[in-house]
Design an enzyme around this catalytic site. Structure first.
Site, PDB file in Angstrom:
ATOM      1  N   GLY A  32       0.802  -1.235   0.000  1.00 28.15           N
ATOM      2  CA  GLY A  32       0.000   0.000   0.000  1.00 28.15           C
ATOM      3  C   GLY A  32       0.821   1.264   0.000  1.00 28.15           C
ATOM      4  O   GLY A  32       1.585   1.548  -0.925  1.00 28.15           O
TER       5      GLY A  32
ATOM      6  N   LYS B 246       2.652 -10.257  -3.774  1.00 25.40           N
ATOM      7  CA  LYS B 246       3.555  -9.151  -3.405  1.00 25.40           C
ATOM      8  C   LYS B 246       4.988  -9.657  -3.241  1.00 25.40           C
ATOM      9  O   LYS B 246       5.944  -8.999  -3.660  1.00 25.40           O
ATOM     10  CB  LYS B 246       3.070  -8.504  -2.105  1.00 25.40           C
ATOM     11  CG  LYS B 246       1.704  -7.838  -2.237  1.00 25.40           C
ATOM     12  CD  LYS B 246       1.133  -7.481  -0.864  1.00 25.40           C
ATOM     13  CE  LYS B 246      -0.279  -6.922  -0.978  1.00 25.40           C
ATOM     14  NZ  LYS B 246      -0.966  -6.876   0.320  1.00 25.40           N
TER      15      LYS B 246
END
Ligand code: HSE
Length: 427
Positions: free
Chosen positions: A134, A205
């Site tokens: 994020g 990720k």
């Protein structure tokens, strides 16, 4: 002053946050970055959602062709998520020579090679800071901040939903199901929580981060994955008694000799480990560089404004740099020849099994561990006076295969009722 036009594909939580930041900070960027960034159009089928955010009716597009044929659009922000139609839209933008900024980790880790090839063909930029962790600037740190270093270790808590669930289980003794329900009510977990709780999101990720950190492609299918759905509050409580906290870790190790280890699974870490105090929906990544030593980045891994912050930082970077920027490793579809991915990795283990409370049980168990060369650090036995008792032990570092072979033999002992849990310890 340079003017740059942006299109946003998808005005969900992250797209909405991005729109808000770009419009509310427009004057600030004019002043501090010397660039005027305007949102020229949005691609959003729910027109009311766009209007509610303040988008002018004339700037709402309903198909990708309208976006990519708009000469005022220089940068396309993709925040739709998932592989399709995002892939088709991103490729259309790149083929038209428009720079793409994306937060889409699944698309990026599965199609990075194809996207980068398309970008290079038209000299378009391709940016993806928001795809991992994020608002935490991990990609820029790896690509721009740590390039002096050989990075040989990357360990992170890179999924906020599972960290929230595990924190509630740890601090309040909640069951997994109850903690998950609360995570869903708060909007952290999806109605179908599979991608988060089974560890897929973290593997997407980790594939991106490990590829950048280790300068070689780390394909998704090389990452060992285990989620948190089988974790019980009993194990969290026993672990705590032994001085550990349970986290869903994403671990990448590079021995510098061609061996890479990449895995996502729950793990006990010591309470004094820097990652142990990363709680709730927060994320953190711990990096080891050969020059800089240890670095830890901490922050919000999701949410409208944190993820919007990462997207807008890419938009500003793209708007203020004329040279397109691509990943700094030789982007291939598979790992380069010579790279070996370790599957029998070494770890310490927390093991809980239920046994009949009879003399000699522990001796038999210890004998089996000894046969597989597994040494025990710590052992606790619970439930005095009960017929079946839980036995919890921690091993020294050993190989994954040895542990599983030993546990098969232990489970077959007459005195052992069940092997309940096997959780790795440490990073
Ligand atoms: N679902 C993710 C998480 C956020 O819980 O961390 C977006 O990657």
């Amino acid at each position: 002053m340079k003017t740059v036009g942006v299109a946003i594909l998808g005005l969900g939580v992250v797209g909405g946050g991005t729109y808000k930041i770009l419009t509310e900070h427009r004057e600030f960027y004019r002043r501090t970055q010397n660039v005027d960034i305007s949102v020229e159009c949005v691609l959003e089928l729910n027109r009311q959602r766009a209007l509610d955010l303040g988008v002018e009716e004339s700037r709402i597009c309903s198909n990708i062709a309208e976006v990519v044929s708009n000469p005022s659009v220089d940068i396309v922000v993709e925040v739709i998520g998932g592989v399709e139609p995002a892939r088709t839209f991103v490729l259309a933008a790149l083929h038209s020579g428009k720079t793409v900024v994306t937060s889409n980790k699944e698309l990026f880790c599965k199609h990075w090679f194809e996207l980068e090839k398309a970008a290079k063909r038209t000299n378009a930029g391709l940016y993806f800071e928001a795809s991992c962790v994020g608002g935490v600037p991990i990609i820029r740190t790896l690509v721009d901040g740590m390039q002096a270093n050989v990075v040989n270790n990357l360990t992170g808590i890179i999924n906020g939903t599972t960290n929230y669930i595990l924190t509630r289980m740890t601090k309040e003794g909640l069951d997994y199901r109850d903690a998950l329900k609360d995570a869903q009510a708060l909007g952290y977990a999806e109605k179908d929580p599979t991608a988060d709780v089974e560890g897929y999101d973290a593997t997407y990720k980790l594939s991106i981060l490990a590829s950048l950190a280790f300068h070689t492609k780390v394909p998704l299918d090389k990452i060992y994955r285990e989620g948190i759905t089988e974790i019980s509050k009993q194990d969290i409580a026993y672990g705590e008694e032994l001085g550990y906290v349970l986290k869903l870790l994403a671990i990448g190790k590079n021995d510098g000799q061609g061996e890479i280890e990449v895995r996502v699974h729950p793990a006990f870490i010591r309470k004094d480990h820097p990652l142990a105090s990363v709680n709730d929906s927060f994320n953190a990544v711990f990096l080891k560089g050969d020059c800089v030593g240890d670095i830890m980045l901490y922050g919000r891994g999701a949410g409208a404004l944190p993820t919007g912050s990462a997207i807008v930082s890419d938009v500003i970077y793209a708007a203020t740099h004329s040279d397109s920027k691509y990943a700094t490793f030789k982007n291939t579809q598979q790992a380069e020849k010579g790279v070996r991915f370790v599957s029998d990795f070494k770890s310490r283990y927390y093991i809980r099994f239920t046994a009949k409370d009879r003399p000699g049980v522990l001796a038999k168990v210890a004998g089996i561990f000894a046969k597989y060369n597994i040494s025990i650090i710590d052992l606790i036995q619970k439930g005095e006076g009960m017929e079946n008792i839980p036995i919890i032990l921690i091993t020294h570092e050993t190989g994954e295969l040895s542990v599983h072979r030993a546990l098969e033999k232990i489970a077959a002992l007459d005195d052992v009722v069940e092997v309940n849990s096997v959780i790795r310890v440490g990073d």
